[in-house]
Design a protein around this motif. Structure first.
Motif, mmCIF file in Angstrom:
data_model
loop_
_atom_site.group_PDB
_atom_site.id
_atom_site.type_symbol
_atom_site.label_atom_id
_atom_site.label_comp_id
_atom_site.label_asym_id
_atom_site.label_seq_id
_atom_site.Cartn_x
_atom_site.Cartn_y
_atom_site.Cartn_z
ATOM 1 N N ARG A 1 0.935 -1.242 -0.060
ATOM 2 C CA ARG A 1 -0.067 -0.117 0.035
ATOM 3 C C ARG A 1 0.988 1.246 -0.084
ATOM 4 O O ARG A 1 1.998 1.241 0.418
ATOM 5 C CB ARG A 1 -0.947 -0.024 1.373
ATOM 6 N N THR A 2 0.358 2.269 -0.410
ATOM 7 C CA THR A 2 1.051 3.585 -0.510
ATOM 8 C C THR A 2 0.735 4.394 0.746
ATOM 9 O O THR A 2 -0.591 4.968 0.761
ATOM 10 C CB THR A 2 0.666 4.441 -1.989
ATOM 11 N N LEU A 3 1.803 4.906 1.241
ATOM 12 C CA LEU A 3 1.788 5.885 2.500
ATOM 13 C C LEU A 3 1.886 7.250 1.822
ATOM 14 O O LEU A 3 3.073 7.477 1.365
ATOM 15 C CB LEU A 3 2.606 5.616 3.596
ATOM 16 N N LEU A 4 1.004 8.143 1.684
ATOM 17 C CA LEU A 4 1.193 9.596 1.284
ATOM 18 C C LEU A 4 1.210 10.483 2.315
ATOM 19 O O LEU A 4 0.452 10.657 3.131
ATOM 20 C CB LEU A 4 0.012 9.775 0.597
ATOM 21 N N ARG A 5 2.443 11.314 2.351
ATOM 22 C CA ARG A 5 2.688 12.402 3.494
ATOM 23 C C ARG A 5 3.023 13.566 2.658
ATOM 24 O O ARG A 5 3.805 13.904 1.935
ATOM 25 C CB ARG A 5 4.000 11.851 4.234
ATOM 26 N N HIS A 6 1.918 14.394 3.017
ATOM 27 C CA HIS A 6 2.088 15.846 2.565
ATOM 28 C C HIS A 6 2.810 16.691 3.606
ATOM 29 O O HIS A 6 2.284 16.885 4.643
ATOM 30 C CB HIS A 6 0.639 16.469 2.275
ATOM 31 N N ILE B 1 5.600 13.174 -0.089
ATOM 32 C CA ILE B 1 6.595 12.170 -0.138
ATOM 33 C C ILE B 1 5.572 10.950 -0.181
ATOM 34 O O ILE B 1 4.540 10.822 0.768
ATOM 35 C CB ILE B 1 7.391 12.014 1.056
ATOM 36 N N GLU B 2 5.894 9.868 -0.989
ATOM 37 C CA GLU B 2 5.163 8.438 -1.229
ATOM 38 C C GLU B 2 6.014 7.359 -0.763
ATOM 39 O O GLU B 2 7.126 7.392 -1.402
ATOM 40 C CB GLU B 2 4.509 8.525 -2.440
ATOM 41 N N LEU B 3 5.373 6.504 -0.189
ATOM 42 C CA LEU B 3 6.238 5.530 0.261
ATOM 43 C C LEU B 3 5.525 4.113 0.060
ATOM 44 O O LEU B 3 4.076 4.215 0.509
ATOM 45 C CB LEU B 3 6.730 5.489 1.666
ATOM 46 N N ARG B 4 5.980 3.007 -0.452
ATOM 47 C CA ARG B 4 5.311 1.910 -0.656
ATOM 48 C C ARG B 4 5.681 0.861 0.476
ATOM 49 O O ARG B 4 6.877 0.539 0.946
ATOM 50 C CB ARG B 4 5.783 1.185 -1.932
ATOM 51 N N LEU B 5 4.637 0.414 1.278
ATOM 52 C CA LEU B 5 5.192 -0.320 2.377
ATOM 53 C C LEU B 5 5.490 -1.602 2.017
ATOM 54 O O LEU B 5 5.085 -2.630 1.573
ATOM 55 C CB LEU B 5 3.616 -0.484 3.411
ATOM 56 N N ALA C 1 8.722 -0.356 7.578
ATOM 57 C CA ALA C 1 9.879 0.054 6.664
ATOM 58 C C ALA C 1 9.043 0.013 5.144
ATOM 59 O O ALA C 1 7.776 -0.404 4.836
ATOM 60 C CB ALA C 1 10.580 -1.094 6.484
ATOM 61 N N GLY C 2 9.821 0.997 4.231
ATOM 62 C CA GLY C 2 9.126 0.858 2.780
ATOM 63 C C GLY C 2 10.043 1.578 2.119
ATOM 64 O O GLY C 2 11.332 1.935 2.283
ATOM 65 N N GLU C 3 9.725 1.533 0.685
ATOM 66 C CA GLU C 3 10.502 2.129 -0.558
ATOM 67 C C GLU C 3 10.005 3.396 -0.850
ATOM 68 O O GLU C 3 8.479 3.646 -1.070
ATOM 69 C CB GLU C 3 10.153 1.153 -1.806
ATOM 70 N N ILE C 4 10.598 4.322 -0.906
ATOM 71 C CA ILE C 4 10.251 5.610 -1.260
ATOM 72 C C ILE C 4 10.054 5.890 -2.640
ATOM 73 O O ILE C 4 10.754 5.365 -3.641
ATOM 74 C CB ILE C 4 11.305 6.967 -0.772
ATOM 75 N N LEU C 5 8.840 6.263 -3.091
ATOM 76 C CA LEU C 5 8.449 6.135 -4.484
ATOM 77 C C LEU C 5 8.716 7.616 -5.168
ATOM 78 O O LEU C 5 9.149 7.802 -6.200
ATOM 79 C CB LEU C 5 6.938 5.922 -4.761
ATOM 80 N N THR C 6 8.212 8.581 -4.417
ATOM 81 C CA THR C 6 8.414 10.387 -4.903
ATOM 82 C C THR C 6 8.833 10.939 -3.472
ATOM 83 O O THR C 6 8.587 10.572 -2.254
ATOM 84 C CB THR C 6 7.038 10.831 -5.343
ATOM 85 N N GLY C 7 9.394 12.034 -3.747
ATOM 86 C CA GLY C 7 10.083 12.900 -2.641
ATOM 87 C C GLY C 7 11.395 12.370 -2.091
ATOM 88 O O GLY C 7 11.651 12.771 -0.907
ATOM 89 N N ALA D 1 12.121 10.131 7.878
ATOM 90 C CA ALA D 1 12.202 10.217 6.512
ATOM 91 C C ALA D 1 10.826 11.297 5.907
ATOM 92 O O ALA D 1 10.872 11.872 5.108
ATOM 93 C CB ALA D 1 12.320 9.112 5.630
ATOM 94 N N LEU D 2 9.835 10.748 6.581
ATOM 95 C CA LEU D 2 8.497 11.369 6.215
ATOM 96 C C LEU D 2 8.018 12.453 7.080
ATOM 97 O O LEU D 2 6.979 13.185 7.066
ATOM 98 C CB LEU D 2 7.268 10.255 6.271
ATOM 99 N N ASP D 3 9.058 13.100 8.140
ATOM 100 C CA ASP D 3 8.628 14.273 8.900
ATOM 101 C C ASP D 3 7.273 13.815 9.854
ATOM 102 O O ASP D 3 6.484 14.793 9.830
ATOM 103 C CB ASP D 3 8.465 15.399 8.162
ATOM 104 N N ILE D 4 7.178 12.672 10.304
ATOM 105 C CA ILE D 4 6.328 12.582 11.239
ATOM 106 C C ILE D 4 6.438 12.577 12.686
ATOM 107 O O ILE D 4 7.487 12.175 13.382
ATOM 108 C CB ILE D 4 5.892 10.762 10.889
#
Length: 216
Positions: free
Chosen positions: A29-34, A40-44, A107-113, A140-143
């Motif tokens: 699934r794609t985790l989308l962080r604005h 930034i998008e990440l594939r879990l 963990a995940g793979e950064i897709l964009t950003g 990485a996702l500023d969470i």
């Protein structure tokens, strides 16, 4: 059956299931962080399930506190906690309201950003290491704790969303004991990951901390 668009947010019903069903279903699934600097998008690729008050490894095992209150809320929201006074970790709340189960996004793979993520993870030696582990993912996702309780089902320009993405083939999903969990919950096989994916973090079994002894 009609294919669900990859950009479609996951529904509340997706999360309103037993946590051991939701956890493996989050892979791919794609985790989308604005962020203020851009998306930034990440594939879990790796997650862990924690089954609330029945699970010794869960923050909710001993009941509700100010820290874990979000876990008892409606499913499909973010539970963010601070660990060891150093790092944040992100979880997706699952199951019916009041049951306090959740999935740790490990963990995940950064897709964009990737440049934005790399700016927050300057010690990463490659893009595969940007979100390789729960603390790295959150950094990485500023969470941080300001996102505790964020609705993951909104999509659009919401600060944090989980989108349908592209789940892996079932034969690529693996499971085993959770990382760093000791006691009665040590051997629960509730860590799930995508086989042979380079962004999956290494497994580390729990090692009890030794108490300091006084000199005599």
């Amino acid at each position: 059956m009609t294919d669900v668009p990859e950009r479609m947010p996951l529904t509340r019903d997706f999360f309103d299931r037993p946590v051991v069903d939701v956890a493996p279903d989050l892979l791919g699934r794609t985790l989308l962080r604005h962020t203020p600097d851009g998306p930034i998008e990440l594939r879990l690729t790796e997650v862990e399930a924690y089954d609330g008050e029945t699970d010794p490894g869960s923050h909710a095992y001993r009941g509700r506190t100010a820290r874990n209150a979000t876990m008892f809320g409606p499913p499909g929201h973010a539970y963010v906690y601070f660990i060891y006074g150093m790092w944040f970790s992100l979880n997706a709340v699952c199951g019916p309201e009041g049951m306090a189960s959740g999935v740790l996004l490990r963990a995940g793979e950064i897709l964009t950003g990737a440049p934005l993520a790399a700016g927050r993870r300057p010690k990463a030696r490659s893009t595969n290491e940007l979100a390789k582990g729960p603390a790295r993912l959150a950094t990485a996702l500023d969470i941080d704790r300001t996102l505790d309780g964020a609705d993951l089902c909104t999509g659009g320009t919401a600060p944090l969303s989980l989108l349908h993405g592209r789940p892996p083939a079932p034969e690529r999903v693996r499971n085993g004991p959770r990382t760093g969990v000791g006691g009665d919950g040590a051997d629960h096989p509730w860590r799930y990951w995508i086989a042979d994916d380079p962004t999956v973090s290494p497994y580390r079994r729990h090692v009890p901390r030794r108490r300091a002894t006084s000199a005599t």
